[in-house]
Design a protein around this motif. Structure first.
Motif, mmCIF file in Angstrom:
data_model
loop_
_atom_site.group_PDB
_atom_site.id
_atom_site.type_symbol
_atom_site.label_atom_id
_atom_site.label_comp_id
_atom_site.label_asym_id
_atom_site.label_seq_id
_atom_site.Cartn_x
_atom_site.Cartn_y
_atom_site.Cartn_z
ATOM 1 N N ARG A 47 15.579 23.727 -30.306
ATOM 2 C CA ARG A 47 14.554 24.591 -29.501
ATOM 3 C C ARG A 47 14.755 25.813 -30.340
ATOM 4 O O ARG A 47 15.483 26.109 -31.154
ATOM 5 N N SER A 48 13.679 26.636 -30.323
ATOM 6 C CA SER A 48 13.548 27.996 -30.940
ATOM 7 C C SER A 48 13.836 29.028 -29.963
ATOM 8 O O SER A 48 13.386 29.169 -28.898
ATOM 9 N N PHE A 49 14.532 30.024 -30.310
ATOM 10 C CA PHE A 49 14.796 31.211 -29.489
ATOM 11 C C PHE A 49 13.859 32.529 -29.912
ATOM 12 O O PHE A 49 14.064 32.752 -31.272
ATOM 13 N N THR A 50 13.292 33.119 -29.167
ATOM 14 C CA THR A 50 12.348 34.133 -29.354
ATOM 15 C C THR A 50 12.892 35.492 -28.949
ATOM 16 O O THR A 50 12.247 36.614 -29.484
ATOM 17 N N ALA A 51 13.701 35.307 -28.037
ATOM 18 C CA ALA A 51 14.399 36.789 -27.461
ATOM 19 C C ALA A 51 15.758 36.741 -27.354
ATOM 20 O O ALA A 51 16.215 36.936 -26.319
ATOM 21 N N PRO A 52 16.706 36.771 -28.568
ATOM 22 C CA PRO A 52 18.031 36.740 -28.419
ATOM 23 C C PRO A 52 18.529 38.050 -28.351
ATOM 24 O O PRO A 52 17.952 39.009 -28.531
ATOM 25 N N ALA A 53 19.682 37.867 -27.798
ATOM 26 C CA ALA A 53 20.556 39.376 -27.606
ATOM 27 C C ALA A 53 21.967 39.062 -27.899
ATOM 28 O O ALA A 53 22.506 38.041 -27.589
ATOM 29 N N ASP A 79 23.940 46.537 -21.077
ATOM 30 C CA ASP A 79 22.736 47.233 -21.258
ATOM 31 C C ASP A 79 21.485 46.106 -21.614
ATOM 32 O O ASP A 79 20.724 46.150 -22.818
ATOM 33 N N LEU A 80 21.516 45.125 -20.757
ATOM 34 C CA LEU A 80 20.530 43.972 -20.904
ATOM 35 C C LEU A 80 19.523 43.858 -19.647
ATOM 36 O O LEU A 80 20.159 44.047 -18.380
ATOM 37 N N SER A 81 18.418 43.449 -19.744
ATOM 38 C CA SER A 81 17.394 43.426 -18.752
ATOM 39 C C SER A 81 17.382 42.143 -18.049
ATOM 40 O O SER A 81 17.740 41.056 -18.753
ATOM 41 N N VAL A 82 17.299 42.256 -16.646
ATOM 42 C CA VAL A 82 17.480 40.789 -16.073
ATOM 43 C C VAL A 82 16.360 39.904 -16.526
ATOM 44 O O VAL A 82 15.137 40.551 -16.444
ATOM 45 N N GLY A 83 16.502 38.593 -16.853
ATOM 46 C CA GLY A 83 15.709 37.749 -17.278
ATOM 47 C C GLY A 83 14.772 38.036 -18.556
ATOM 48 O O GLY A 83 13.596 37.285 -18.528
ATOM 49 N N ALA A 84 15.482 38.818 -19.341
ATOM 50 C CA ALA A 84 14.678 39.229 -20.503
ATOM 51 C C ALA A 84 14.761 38.394 -21.778
ATOM 52 O O ALA A 84 14.065 38.394 -22.824
ATOM 53 N N HIS A 85 15.840 37.531 -22.047
ATOM 54 C CA HIS A 85 16.206 36.939 -23.128
ATOM 55 C C HIS A 85 16.494 35.320 -22.794
ATOM 56 O O HIS A 85 16.853 34.930 -21.796
ATOM 57 N N ASP A 86 16.236 34.726 -23.801
ATOM 58 C CA ASP A 86 16.106 33.267 -23.935
ATOM 59 C C ASP A 86 17.645 32.715 -24.695
ATOM 60 O O ASP A 86 17.920 31.640 -24.720
ATOM 61 N N LEU A 87 18.259 33.685 -25.024
ATOM 62 C CA LEU A 87 19.658 33.490 -25.613
ATOM 63 C C LEU A 87 20.506 34.581 -25.732
ATOM 64 O O LEU A 87 19.996 35.757 -26.005
ATOM 65 N N VAL A 88 21.649 34.431 -25.308
ATOM 66 C CA VAL A 88 22.565 35.768 -25.018
ATOM 67 C C VAL A 88 23.996 35.201 -25.918
ATOM 68 O O VAL A 88 24.375 34.097 -25.421
#
Length: 282
Positions: A47-53, A79-88
């Motif tokens: 799969r591809s990740f479009t919002a990694p942190a 400092d991470l927003s809830v539900g904002a990332h598909d990869l951490v």
């Protein structure tokens, strides 16, 4: 109750700042190795990740290694927003956390459903040679022991934290990297340039006597030295992975819901528990 305080965060911040401004440059080879390893692991995920942190102690360095990601420091409150990332990705910093479960929970909350969490951190075998040499030298020179090297997690313990943090499909594995140095003092120089010096809250605040480290170097070379005169240093890296729960993920079947008997699949006879076994053939 709050978790016991393991790390002097002010001392850790000073150590990291000193590493960043080292005249010869930060010793970042382990971070670069881990960035490559993370990319290899991601390449195996279909799969591809479009919002990694990325969470790390060196956000500027990891921004260079993974420029497409959002980068934050490994503060007590991420400092991470809830539900904002598909990869951490939690990168080589979790071993300093006073509350590692809290770090995992916050990473979990930052993920979208079916988002992936990856972490790498130092494991219990890291610097085992230095730990042994320092222990024996301190007993000989000072008649006792003091906290000098960070206690690090064992894989059997750290893996269970993923389940406590609510991750689905948790996996833990390890990788051992063997590095060699000219002397133990070259290793300690590199640890300083990595920002991985003693930042334990329980450490002695007074400088250790010079003779302690001279004795340590003797013990290290005598008991762990290689045939070419160099000394080895072990870095055990623990890897964690888990997914934010989602209805699309595979789940174990309800007991008793199987449509096919195991005996039929194996081509054998089924015998009730407590029944009489057939006689052994000739």
């Amino acid at each position: 109750m709050p978790p016991p305080r393991l790390t002097d965060r002010a001392a850790l911040s000073r150590a990291r700042a000193r590493a960043r401004r080292a005249p010869e440059g930060m010793a970042d080879f382990l971070h670069r190795e881990m960035a490559d390893e993370m990319q290899e692991r991601l390449a195996m995920v279909n799969r591809s990740f479009t919002a990694p942190a990325v969470v790390s102690g060196f956000p500027d360095l990891w921004a260079e290694l993974m420029p497409e990601a959002t980068h934050v420091a490994d503060d007590e409150v991420l400092d991470l927003s809830v539900g904002a990332h598909d990869l951490v990705i939690h990168a080589l910093a979790l071993h300093w956390a006073d509350d590692p479960v809290g770090q995992l929970v916050q990473s979990h909350r930052a993920l979208k459903p079916d988002g992936l969490f990856l972490a790498c951190l130092f494991g219990g075998e890291t610097l085992c040679e230095l730990r042994d040499a320092l222990t024996r030298a301190e007993i000989a020179e000072l008649g006792g022991l003091s906290p000098r090297i960070l206690p690090m997690a064992e894989i059997r313990d750290i893996g269970s934290l993923l389940q406590r943090a609510g991750f689905a499909l948790p996996v833990a594995d390890s990788l051992t990297l063997n590095v060699s140095y000219q002397t133990p003092f070259h290793l300690m120089h590199d640890l300083r340039a990595m920002g991985e010096t003693n930042a334990l809250d329980a450490r002695h605040r007074q400088p250790a006597p010079r003779q302690l480290f001279l004795r340590m170097a003797e013990v290290y070379a005598a008991d762990h030295g290689q045939e070419d005169g160099r000394i080895p240093a072990t870095f055990e890296i623990l890897f964690l992975s888990g997914w934010a729960p989602d209805a699309s993920q595979p789940r174990p079947l309800r007991p008793g819901s199987a449509a096919t008997r195991l005996a039929d699949a194996l081509g054998t006879e089924e015998h009730p528990v407590g029944g009489t076994l057939p006689p052994v053939g000739d």
